[in-house]
Scaffold this active site. Structure first.
Site, mmCIF file in Angstrom:
data_model
loop_
_atom_site.group_PDB
_atom_site.id
_atom_site.type_symbol
_atom_site.label_atom_id
_atom_site.label_comp_id
_atom_site.label_asym_id
_atom_site.label_seq_id
_atom_site.Cartn_x
_atom_site.Cartn_y
_atom_site.Cartn_z
ATOM 1 C CE1 TYR A 281 18.153 35.174 13.487
ATOM 2 C CE2 TYR A 281 16.503 34.182 14.905
ATOM 3 C CZ TYR A 281 16.998 35.281 14.236
ATOM 4 O OH TYR A 281 16.338 36.475 14.322
ATOM 5 C CG ASP B 25 14.851 38.953 12.735
ATOM 6 O OD1 ASP B 25 13.626 38.891 12.949
ATOM 7 O OD2 ASP B 25 15.672 39.389 13.569
ATOM 8 C CE LYS C 70 27.012 42.871 2.649
ATOM 9 N NZ LYS C 70 27.272 44.214 2.059
ATOM 10 C CG ASP D 82 11.042 43.569 12.388
ATOM 11 O OD1 ASP D 82 10.290 42.585 12.236
ATOM 12 O OD2 ASP D 82 11.407 43.979 13.519
ATOM 13 C CG ASP E 35 24.484 46.372 1.256
ATOM 14 O OD1 ASP E 35 24.208 45.559 0.341
ATOM 15 O OD2 ASP E 35 25.549 47.023 1.275
HETATM 16 C C1 IPM Z 1 10.722 37.107 14.603
HETATM 17 C C2 IPM Z 1 11.275 37.444 15.967
HETATM 18 C C3 IPM Z 1 12.030 36.229 16.485
HETATM 19 C C4 IPM Z 1 13.220 36.021 15.580
HETATM 20 C C5 IPM Z 1 12.447 36.339 17.952
HETATM 21 C C6 IPM Z 1 11.268 36.594 18.860
HETATM 22 C C7 IPM Z 1 13.208 35.114 18.403
HETATM 23 O O1 IPM Z 1 12.046 38.584 15.890
HETATM 24 O O2 IPM Z 1 9.931 36.147 14.507
HETATM 25 O O3 IPM Z 1 11.046 37.816 13.656
HETATM 26 O O4 IPM Z 1 14.275 36.672 15.723
HETATM 27 O O5 IPM Z 1 13.107 35.172 14.689
HETATM 28 MG MG MG Z 2 12.020 39.578 13.994
#
Ligand code: IPM
Ligand code: MG
Length: 366
Positions: free
Chosen positions: A140, A246, A190, A250, A222
């Site tokens: 990032y 990230d 990884k 999710d 993975d």
């Molecule tokens: C998260 C989001 C952020 C990230 C975005 C909105 C920049 O996806 O907090 O997971 O990628 O960190």
């Molecule tokens: Mg995110």
């Protein structure tokens, strides 16, 4: 010692879910707590007033308070803005300048909601895992980055870069958390492909020497993604880098059935008063499609307050009581639209859900 809180409701459904959080804080203050609350702007709301998604004055305030509580940022009307002033930049600036290196993302499946998961009930019922995502380094932020010309074509470049100390502090956060939970950490990288992964595995293993009571395992990321959907209950704490975190968080979030239920904490180093630099936010976004209609689920934001009580204010008992109150209200069948199958009865509004949690919290506290 007073407890200072900066509330940044932000955009979309942020302001309306934050109203419900305020009700709980106000009630706790009536009961003798001393939360000092201030409010300010972030995201599109800040852009509209200041032309930037986070003003320097707000950034300064965020550095001074014990904890920041953020609603959500973003909305259709800001989609065309320049990258440098997009609402998300406000959030990334807070994370980077407060040095919030440990992002705690719990994925917990409430029993009353287990049927909402896309996985079978028995795979997810009772699920309680914690992802610790490194939040201020890695790909990032690594340099070099950019889009350059090479010969007759363009090349996009980002750099995965981790120092030993950046890995070590994320690992320590994970081990400390595991101590308060199930005593297990699984580290994901990884190392079969990336040098930064080899270093990650090395440093996590070195840090582990100081936590002999914790069981440490390693997994390629993975395979980790696959294991998360195959048998998520094998995990307690997962520690991983910024980008893998990230993605994996999710996936883990969706196991639980509703994004409307998930809080998060981003923690940095301890301040002079011993409390960590901290920002708390629900995982759901600004949901502009339902904003202002009383349809938003305030539970994720309320559970983010619970995390603030636990990690910033040493109020673990109150945090547990607030979490149990949310669970009780769900068990009683109170549902915002995101927690209903279609054609299932009348949904609760945002404020009805908030009031129900507050009432349950009052009862549990008496
Ligand atoms: C998260 C989001 C952020 C990230 C975005 C909105 C920049 O996806 O907090 O997971 O990628 O960190
Ligand atoms: Mg995110």
């Amino acid at each position: 010692m007073t407890k200072s809180l900066l509330i940044l409701p932000g955009d979309g459904i942020g302001p309306e879910v934050m109203v419900e959080v305020r009700k709980i804080i106000d009630w706790m203050n009536e009961q003798g707590q001393d939360f000092e609350v201030s409010e300010d702007l972030v995201g599109g709301a800040a852009y509209d007033v200041h032309g930037v998604p986070l003003s320097d004055a707000t950034m300064e305030k965020a550095q001074e308070v014990d904890a920041v509580l953020l609603g959500a940022v973003g909305g259709y009307k800001y989609d065309e803005l320049d990258f440098s002033v997009k609402p998300e930049r406000g959030l990334l600036r807070l994370r980077k300048e407060m040095d919030l290196f440990a992002n705690l993302r719990p994925a917990q499946c409430f029993d009353a909601l287990a049927d909402f998961s896309s996985l079978k009930r028995d795979v997810v019922a009772g699920l309680d895992i914690m992802i610790v995502r490194e939040l201020t380094s890695g790909i990032y932020f690594g340099e070099p980055r950019g889009i350059i010309e090479e010969g007759n074509e363009r090349v996009g470049i980002n750099t995965q870069r981790y120092t030993e100390s950046e890995i070590a502090r994320a690992a320590r956060s994970a081990f400390e958390l595991a101590r308060r939970r199930g005593g297990k950490v699984c580290s994901m990288e990884k190392a079969n492909v990336m040098e930064s992964g080899i270093l990650w595995r090395d440093v996590v293993t070195e840090e582990h020497a100081n936590y002999p009571d914790i069981e440490l395992t390693h997994m390629y990321a993975d395979n980790g993604a696959m294991q998360l959907v195959r048998n998520p209950k094998q995990f307690d704490v997962i520690v991983t880098d910024n980008l893998f975190g990230d993605l994996l968080s999710d996936a883990a979030a969706m196991l639980t059935g509703s994004l409307g239920m998930l809080p998060s904490a981003s923690l940095g180093a301890p301040m002079a008063n011993g409390r960590p630099k901290a920002l708390y936010e629900p995982v759901h976004g600004s949901a502009p499609d339902i904003a202002g209609q009383g349809k938003a689920n305030p539970c994720a934001c309320i559970l983010s307050l619970a995390m603030a009580l636990r990690y910033s204010f040493d109020m673990g008992e109150e945090a547990t009581r607030l979490e149990a109150s949310v669970e009780k209200v769900l068990a009683d069948g109170v549902r915002t639209p995101d927690l209903m199958q279609s054609g299932e009865g009348t949904p609760a509004t945002t404020s009805q859900m908030g009031d129900a949690v507050l009432e349950a919290f009052k009862r549990a506290s008496s």
